[in-house]
Design an enzyme around this catalytic site. Structure first.
Site, short mmCIF file in Angstrom:
data_model
loop_
_atom_site.label_atom_id
_atom_site.label_comp_id
_atom_site.label_asym_id
_atom_site.label_seq_id
_atom_site.Cartn_x
_atom_site.Cartn_y
_atom_site.Cartn_z
N ILE A 92 -4.90 -7.57 0.27
CA ILE A 92 -4.37 -8.88 0.64
C ILE A 92 -5.43 -9.61 1.47
O ILE A 92 -5.83 -10.71 1.16
CB ILE A 92 -3.06 -8.75 1.46
N VAL A 93 -5.89 -8.96 2.53
CA VAL A 93 -6.91 -9.51 3.42
C VAL A 93 -8.18 -8.67 3.26
O VAL A 93 -8.12 -7.44 3.23
CB VAL A 93 -6.43 -9.47 4.89
N GLU A 129 0.70 -5.87 6.98
CA GLU A 129 -0.23 -6.96 7.27
C GLU A 129 -0.05 -7.39 8.71
O GLU A 129 1.07 -7.55 9.18
CB GLU A 129 0.04 -8.14 6.32
N ARG A 159 -4.54 1.27 -1.81
CA ARG A 159 -4.58 -0.06 -1.21
C ARG A 159 -4.28 -1.18 -2.19
O ARG A 159 -4.83 -1.24 -3.28
CB ARG A 159 -5.96 -0.30 -0.62
N LEU A 160 -3.40 -2.06 -1.73
CA LEU A 160 -3.19 -3.35 -2.37
C LEU A 160 -3.90 -4.37 -1.49
O LEU A 160 -3.53 -4.57 -0.34
CB LEU A 160 -1.70 -3.68 -2.47
N CYS A 168 0.82 -1.20 0.00
CA CYS A 168 0.00 0.00 0.00
C CYS A 168 0.87 1.26 0.00
O CYS A 168 2.06 1.21 0.22
CB CYS A 168 -0.89 0.03 1.23
#
Length: 117
Positions: free
Chosen positions: A53-54, A77, A50-51, A2
């Site tokens: 992942i969750v 994370e 934002r990337l 991110c």
């Protein structure tokens, strides 16, 4: 990974400052192509790229505490987020499935001391 851009200690909010924050965020958009969010408050602006992942469906940032008094933008994370979330079940009203939202629960419970954990 991110990306976060911020402007702090703002004396007076203006459309120009918001636009400046958005331009800053555009320069790091390649770090987080899945979501763009912005918070504009009394003395600060936070932009988050934002990337996912969750929780790609509801984990957009910045995240807000249930009373909207705390705002959080995170790059990273939280690997033990399920354990922390279970610990605060019934004590904190989680609004997303984001791993990073547990930081707001920890902060509400322990204040800045949560960093010691």
């Amino acid at each position: 990974m991110c990306g976060i851009a911020g402007i702090f200690n703002i004396q007076s909010q203006t459309p120009e400052l918001r636009n400046k924050a958005l331009r800053m965020a555009q320069k790091i958009r390649h770090r987080g192509p899945d979501w763009s969010g912005i918070y504009v408050g009394g003395s600060a602006i936070l932009a988050h790229e934002r990337l996912s992942i969750v929780d790609p469906e509801s984990g957009g940032q910045p995240l807000y505490s249930p009373d909207r008094k705390q705002v959080l933008a995170v790059n990273g994370e939280i690997y033990n987020h399920r354990d922390i979330r279970a610990r605060y079940a019934g004590k904190y009203a989680f609004q997303t499935g984001s791993d990073c939202e547990v930081i707001l629960a920890l902060y509400k419970d322990k204040g800045i001391r949560f960093l010691e954990d």
